[in-house]
Every structure is written in structure tokens, then in C-alpha cells.
Scaffold this active site. Sequence first.
Site, PDB file in Angstrom:
ATOM      1  N   HIS A 146       0.560   4.361  -2.672  1.00 53.30           N
ATOM      2  CA  HIS A 146       0.321   5.725  -2.208  1.00 53.30           C
ATOM      3  C   HIS A 146       1.489   6.646  -2.557  1.00 53.30           C
ATOM      4  CE1 HIS A 146      -3.328   5.497   0.591  1.00 53.30           C
ATOM      5  NE2 HIS A 146      -3.295   4.361  -0.075  1.00 53.30           N
ATOM      6  N   ASN A 154      -3.523   9.286   4.112  1.00 53.10           N
ATOM      7  CA  ASN A 154      -2.342   8.463   4.364  1.00 53.10           C
ATOM      8  C   ASN A 154      -2.173   8.061   5.828  1.00 53.10           C
ATOM      9  OD1 ASN A 154      -1.346   8.190   1.737  1.00 53.10           O
ATOM     10  ND2 ASN A 154      -0.248  10.134   1.823  1.00 53.10           N
ATOM     11  N   HIS A 205      -6.132  -5.694  -2.971  1.00 51.20           N
ATOM     12  CA  HIS A 205      -7.098  -5.864  -1.883  1.00 51.20           C
ATOM     13  C   HIS A 205      -7.350  -7.334  -1.562  1.00 51.20           C
ATOM     14  CE1 HIS A 205      -8.959  -1.567  -2.387  1.00 51.20           C
ATOM     15  NE2 HIS A 205      -7.745  -1.567  -1.876  1.00 51.20           N
ATOM     16  N   ARG A 251       0.828  -1.211   0.000  1.00 46.57           N
ATOM     17  CA  ARG A 251       0.000   0.000   0.000  1.00 46.57           C
ATOM     18  C   ARG A 251       0.862   1.259   0.000  1.00 46.57           C
ATOM     19  NH1 ARG A 251      -3.666   2.162   4.322  1.00 46.57           N
ATOM     20  NH2 ARG A 251      -5.253   3.349   3.215  1.00 46.57           N
TER      21      ARG A 251
END
Length: 331
Positions: free
Chosen positions: A69, A97, A199, A65
Amino acid sequence: MGQFHLLTIALCSIFLSVCVFPETASAQLRQNYYAKICPNVENIVRGVVNTKFQQTFVTVPATLRLFFHDCFVQGCDASVIIASSGSNTAEKDHPDNLSLAGDGFDTVVKAKAAVDNIPSCKNKVSCADILTMATRDVIALSGGPSYAVELGRLDGLSSTSASVNGKLPHPTFNLDQLTSLFAANGLSRADMIALSAAHTLGFSHCSKFANRIYNFSRQNPVDPTLDKTYAAQLQQMCPKNVDPRIAINMDPVTPRKFDNVYYQNLQQGKGLFTSDQVLFTDPRSKPTVNAWASSSSAFQNAFVQAMTKLGRVGVKTGRNGNIRRDCGAFN
């Protein structure tokens, strides 16, 4: 003849600006970039990631992740790792975040320390490249494909909370919103569907999907695209006044395995976010979901291709970057 020659030059200039310059950022990226600089770097990073993985599985979704990001905001330049200081609020402290798990940051910091512990490698390998390698390694450790990574990124020179606004996908996004956000990073709809399968790992806080199980609409308090049994399970795990720290698995079937079960879940109405389930309910993306639900190899190939393209986004070169001594602070 002279005029024709000038016209040719003019046309070349136009096409160069359109076709070549978008690629210049990734032009310096290549496999085995550190072969003569720090030849063992990938093994060093992999060793640190493996140790961290054995300490906590959270290392996997946290690192994966963190990479997403980072790349979606100002490109893959490790700007998300910078700590806020003085009057500057950095990317990592933007509301979108704040849920990034600390284990992702810790993985990069420890890998950087291990690399810099080799005298010939000290201050030669960027934090952005270390994050890229670590991301590949956590995917492989959790059962996903291992693949050759392109390296040669520099670390970014700025990190601001304001730069995050509107750059990251939200759990409520529909297909058009997802497609346009990924397109802004040079990624196709197929790339988006492939990368959404991240996911298949990790967890989410209840607040991110509470609207789907309690107040979806006036007619339907529960999102009708949710499997009824799954919706009831989510309500049980996430009661209305749940502790905001409670988190549940994104993939209810194989939460610790990187696999194509993510797409099989969507076929059964078990996508946790609206932005997951819409990939199956929207007829434009449904065929891709069905194809990858039935073929693990087709999904893995698409995922590796999409990750490689993601790793080329906004790469810093020359004066636009440097190699940070400390991943969490500018030099």
C-alpha cells in the site's frame, strides 16, 4: 559533420529522457547501502521483526500489506505511515487503507527505535528502508524466500488521502484492471500474478467478498467460479448480517505459511476475491498460475524479482525526501 553531431546530441537527449530518467529514482538503490553508515542495520531490524512475530502472527500479513500500500501510492517512501494532523488527512486514513492492521505500523516504529538507539545509526536510516527490510523478514519468517534487499530510499515529504484514489487494486478487479494498475508502477503481468500470492497469508473482512456468495448476479447469486463446498463454508463463516469486524483466512489451506498453495487453491476454485480467481479463469494468466502451482521454486524466484521491482517504485532522492526522525510525522 557539425549538423550530424548536433543530431546525435539531440537523439541522445531524447533517448536519455525516455530511457534513463525513469531509472534515476532507483539508481541510488543498492544492496549493502548502509555498510559504512550503520553496518548492523539488517540484523537490528530482523531482531525486532522476530520479536514482534513471536508476539503475533498478524505481524506478517500486516507488514507485507503495508509495504504494498505504501509503494503503490507515491512510491516506496513510507508516506502511508504518516499520521493525519491538523487539516491534512493522510494516506493511512483513506477508506482503502483503514483495514491496514496496526501491527504493521508498530513493527516499523519499533524497528526504527531500535536502529536509532545505536548512536552511529541515529537518524541515518529511512523509515522506507526499514519497511522494506521488515517486509523481507516477515516473508522469510513465514516460510517464504529470504532475499537481499536494495536500500537507499528517502522518506516522502507528503501524504494525503486524496493521493490514494484509484491507486490500489480492488477485490472486484478483472485481469485488465489489475494489469493496467500494475503496469502504471512499471510491473508486468507476471509480476502482478507473483505479487498476488501475498494473499497466501492474512485475512479479509466478509464485506470484501460478500457479493460473490450472496448477490453475484441475477442468474447466479453465488459466483459460479467458486468451488461449491468452499462457497458454502464462506456463507457459514460470513452470514448475511455478520459482525463487520469478523475476518477470515485468505488461504483456507495453509493460512500461516508463505507458499504456492495460493495458486493450487485457484485451480480448485478457492480464490477468495474475484481478483484472485480471475488469474485462473482468464486464459491469459492461467498458464502462469498452473506453472507456479506445480513449482514452488519458480514461484519464489518470480516473487523475489517482482518484490525487488516493486521496491524501486517512486523512490525519493535528493530534495524529494529526507530521513524522518519519527516515521509517523514529518520532520
